[in-house]
Design a protein around this motif. Structure first.
Motif, mmCIF file in Angstrom:
data_model
loop_
_atom_site.group_PDB
_atom_site.id
_atom_site.type_symbol
_atom_site.label_atom_id
_atom_site.label_comp_id
_atom_site.label_asym_id
_atom_site.label_seq_id
_atom_site.Cartn_x
_atom_site.Cartn_y
_atom_site.Cartn_z
ATOM 1 N N GLY A 173 0.784 -1.223 0.000
ATOM 2 C CA GLY A 173 0.000 0.000 0.000
ATOM 3 C C GLY A 173 0.815 1.272 0.000
ATOM 4 O O GLY A 173 0.306 2.340 0.361
ATOM 5 N N ILE A 174 2.065 1.194 -0.433
ATOM 6 C CA ILE A 174 2.925 2.377 -0.460
ATOM 7 C C ILE A 174 3.158 2.774 -1.917
ATOM 8 O O ILE A 174 3.775 2.030 -2.681
ATOM 9 C CB ILE A 174 4.284 2.094 0.217
ATOM 10 C CG1 ILE A 174 4.086 1.617 1.664
ATOM 11 C CG2 ILE A 174 5.171 3.330 0.173
ATOM 12 C CD1 ILE A 174 5.348 1.113 2.329
ATOM 13 N N PRO A 175 2.677 3.955 -2.326
ATOM 14 C CA PRO A 175 2.957 4.411 -3.694
ATOM 15 C C PRO A 175 4.464 4.533 -3.912
ATOM 16 O O PRO A 175 5.195 4.939 -3.004
ATOM 17 C CB PRO A 175 2.285 5.786 -3.762
ATOM 18 C CG PRO A 175 1.305 5.799 -2.641
ATOM 19 C CD PRO A 175 1.890 4.920 -1.572
ATOM 20 N N ALA A 176 4.923 4.178 -5.088
ATOM 21 C CA ALA A 176 6.343 4.299 -5.422
ATOM 22 C C ALA A 176 6.489 4.322 -6.939
ATOM 23 O O ALA A 176 5.680 3.738 -7.656
ATOM 24 C CB ALA A 176 7.143 3.140 -4.828
ATOM 25 N N TYR A 177 7.508 5.022 -7.399
ATOM 26 C CA TYR A 177 7.834 5.028 -8.824
ATOM 27 C C TYR A 177 9.316 5.343 -8.969
ATOM 28 O O TYR A 177 9.944 5.907 -8.085
ATOM 29 C CB TYR A 177 6.986 6.034 -9.611
ATOM 30 C CG TYR A 177 7.215 7.481 -9.238
ATOM 31 C CD1 TYR A 177 8.104 8.277 -9.958
ATOM 32 C CD2 TYR A 177 6.552 8.051 -8.154
ATOM 33 C CE1 TYR A 177 8.318 9.598 -9.616
ATOM 34 C CE2 TYR A 177 6.755 9.372 -7.799
ATOM 35 C CZ TYR A 177 7.646 10.145 -8.536
ATOM 36 O OH TYR A 177 7.858 11.450 -8.183
ATOM 37 N N ARG A 178 9.864 4.940 -10.111
ATOM 38 C CA ARG A 178 11.284 5.212 -10.353
ATOM 39 C C ARG A 178 11.417 6.304 -11.403
ATOM 40 O O ARG A 178 10.522 6.506 -12.237
ATOM 41 C CB ARG A 178 12.020 3.954 -10.795
ATOM 42 C CG ARG A 178 11.618 3.431 -12.153
ATOM 43 C CD ARG A 178 12.404 2.160 -12.470
ATOM 44 N NE ARG A 178 11.940 1.556 -13.677
ATOM 45 C CZ ARG A 178 12.413 1.814 -14.892
ATOM 46 N NH1 ARG A 178 13.389 2.691 -15.056
ATOM 47 N NH2 ARG A 178 11.927 1.213 -15.952
ATOM 48 N N GLU A 179 12.520 6.994 -11.337
ATOM 49 C CA GLU A 179 12.784 8.026 -12.335
ATOM 50 C C GLU A 179 14.284 8.174 -12.515
ATOM 51 O O GLU A 179 15.053 8.011 -11.566
ATOM 52 C CB GLU A 179 12.174 9.360 -11.915
ATOM 53 C CG GLU A 179 12.210 10.376 -13.028
ATOM 54 C CD GLU A 179 11.150 11.450 -12.910
ATOM 55 O OE1 GLU A 179 11.181 12.344 -13.755
ATOM 56 O OE2 GLU A 179 10.332 11.399 -11.988
ATOM 57 N N GLU A 180 14.671 8.461 -13.752
ATOM 58 C CA GLU A 180 16.069 8.722 -14.070
ATOM 59 C C GLU A 180 16.188 10.151 -14.545
ATOM 60 O O GLU A 180 15.316 10.647 -15.260
ATOM 61 C CB GLU A 180 16.569 7.753 -15.149
ATOM 62 C CG GLU A 180 16.564 6.309 -14.693
ATOM 63 C CD GLU A 180 17.204 5.368 -15.690
ATOM 64 O OE1 GLU A 180 17.888 5.830 -16.637
ATOM 65 O OE2 GLU A 180 17.039 4.147 -15.519
ATOM 66 N N PHE A 181 17.261 10.807 -14.152
ATOM 67 C CA PHE A 181 17.477 12.204 -14.517
ATOM 68 C C PHE A 181 18.694 12.317 -15.429
ATOM 69 O O PHE A 181 19.621 13.060 -15.188
ATOM 70 C CB PHE A 181 17.630 13.047 -13.247
ATOM 71 C CG PHE A 181 16.392 13.020 -12.398
ATOM 72 C CD1 PHE A 181 15.328 13.860 -12.673
ATOM 73 C CD2 PHE A 181 16.271 12.113 -11.360
ATOM 74 C CE1 PHE A 181 14.170 13.819 -11.916
ATOM 75 C CE2 PHE A 181 15.125 12.063 -10.586
ATOM 76 C CZ PHE A 181 14.069 12.915 -10.868
ATOM 77 N N LYS A 182 18.650 11.535 -16.508
ATOM 78 C CA LYS A 182 19.732 11.489 -17.486
ATOM 79 C C LYS A 182 19.232 12.088 -18.792
ATOM 80 O O LYS A 182 18.043 12.046 -19.089
ATOM 81 C CB LYS A 182 20.170 10.047 -17.734
ATOM 82 C CG LYS A 182 20.648 9.325 -16.498
ATOM 83 C CD LYS A 182 20.951 7.871 -16.798
ATOM 84 C CE LYS A 182 21.362 7.131 -15.545
ATOM 85 N NZ LYS A 182 21.636 5.727 -15.798
ATOM 86 N N SER A 183 20.152 12.626 -19.570
ATOM 87 C CA SER A 183 19.809 13.147 -20.886
ATOM 88 C C SER A 183 21.003 12.941 -21.802
ATOM 89 O O SER A 183 22.087 13.465 -21.551
ATOM 90 C CB SER A 183 19.452 14.641 -20.792
ATOM 91 O OG SER A 183 19.110 15.148 -22.057
ATOM 92 N N LYS A 184 20.825 12.150 -22.860
ATOM 93 C CA LYS A 184 21.910 11.819 -23.785
ATOM 94 C C LYS A 184 21.524 12.240 -25.195
ATOM 95 O O LYS A 184 20.352 12.318 -25.554
ATOM 96 C CB LYS A 184 22.182 10.309 -23.791
ATOM 97 C CG LYS A 184 22.513 9.712 -22.439
ATOM 98 C CD LYS A 184 23.891 10.071 -22.010
ATOM 99 C CE LYS A 184 24.232 9.376 -20.698
ATOM 100 N NZ LYS A 184 25.523 9.785 -20.199
ATOM 101 N N SER A 185 22.522 12.496 -26.010
ATOM 102 C CA SER A 185 22.284 12.763 -27.431
ATOM 103 C C SER A 185 23.193 11.849 -28.246
ATOM 104 O O SER A 185 24.250 11.428 -27.781
ATOM 105 C CB SER A 185 22.545 14.235 -27.758
ATOM 106 O OG SER A 185 23.904 14.546 -27.552
ATOM 107 N N ILE A 186 22.749 11.558 -29.460
ATOM 108 C CA ILE A 186 23.508 10.707 -30.373
ATOM 109 C C ILE A 186 23.783 11.515 -31.634
ATOM 110 O O ILE A 186 22.854 12.084 -32.229
ATOM 111 C CB ILE A 186 22.724 9.429 -30.723
ATOM 112 C CG1 ILE A 186 22.379 8.654 -29.454
ATOM 113 C CG2 ILE A 186 23.507 8.563 -31.696
ATOM 114 C CD1 ILE A 186 21.461 7.478 -29.674
ATOM 115 N N ASN A 187 25.052 11.582 -32.054
ATOM 116 C CA ASN A 187 25.363 12.326 -33.271
ATOM 117 C C ASN A 187 25.329 11.396 -34.484
ATOM 118 O O ASN A 187 25.027 10.212 -34.374
ATOM 119 C CB ASN A 187 26.701 13.068 -33.138
ATOM 120 C CG ASN A 187 27.884 12.131 -32.995
ATOM 121 O OD1 ASN A 187 27.818 10.956 -33.370
ATOM 122 N ND2 ASN A 187 28.972 12.641 -32.454
ATOM 123 N N THR A 188 25.651 11.925 -35.637
ATOM 124 C CA THR A 188 25.561 11.137 -36.874
ATOM 125 C C THR A 188 26.547 9.973 -36.911
ATOM 126 O O THR A 188 26.390 9.058 -37.711
ATOM 127 C CB THR A 188 25.797 12.041 -38.103
ATOM 128 O OG1 THR A 188 27.041 12.728 -37.935
ATOM 129 C CG2 THR A 188 24.662 13.030 -38.267
#
Length: 198
Positions: A86-101
């Motif tokens: 009965g305990i609300p929970a969620y996961r989150e990631e605080f990452k940001s990546k980019s891919i070049n050509t």
């Protein structure tokens, strides 16, 4: 600000011997649960057994690639455990990546924004009386693999978080509770992953 969260050790609080080194996230959930809803969660042993069952069930259904117990349980299993009590929970990631050509992966232009959002969300969670579980790199504790700790407080300077207090379940002798880590060191070890509990 510091929350009065009960402390548990993954090594000293009756975890099955063969899994003691992999019980950090289950132990963090137990600490958070005992703070949020005292006496609702079962023992760490029982939570661990339930996590094993859910990991195998999810793996057999193709929901996770492997039991992934080399470093502990997948965060989705821990979230399911919290929900089961009965305990609300969620996961989150605080990452940001980019891919070049050239298919090279690097930090994106929004990495700093995501990191700041993560720190703010961790602080807000603590302010709201909900201690978050965070994933850290090897080296913060004695272990040699990824690890989780429970954030239980923070300090501020001029409205900016200057560091966090945490409970480290990786304790073989003395309680590793309410340890202060300056923000620079926290950012060095934080994997930018969190489970928000409560």
């Amino acid at each position: 600000m510091k929350l009065k969260v009960p402390y548990h050790s993954q090594f000293r609080d009756s975890v099955r011997e063969e899994w003691k080194s992999k019980a950090c996230t289950v132990t963090c959930l137990k600490m958070a649960g005992d703070f949020l809803v005292p006496e609702r969660l079962p023992s760490i042993d029982e939570l661990f057994s339930e996590a094993l069952f859910h990991s195998e069930s999810m793996r057999s259904k193709g929901l996770i690639a492997d039991i992934a117990l080399s470093n502990g349980f997948p965060h989705d299993v821990i979230i399911l455990l919290a929900h089961n009590y009965g305990i609300p929970a969620y996961r989150e990631e605080f990452k940001s990546k980019s891919i070049n050509t050239n298919s090279e992966i690097k930090e994106s232009q929004y990495s700093g924004d995501m990191l700041n959002e993560g720190i703010n969300r961790l602080r807000q969670s603590i302010e709201n009386g909900k201690p978050p579980i965070v994933s850290v790199l090897p080296g913060l504790s004695e272990g040699t693999s990824f690890h989780t700790i429970l954030l239980v407080g923070f300090e501020e300077e001029n409205g900016v978080v200057s560091g966090f207090y945490y409970h480290d379940p990786d304790s073989k002798v003395i309680d590793l509770e309410s340890i202060f880590i300056p923000i620079s060191k926290f950012l060095e070890f934080w994997r930018k992953m969190a489970i928000f509990v409560g």
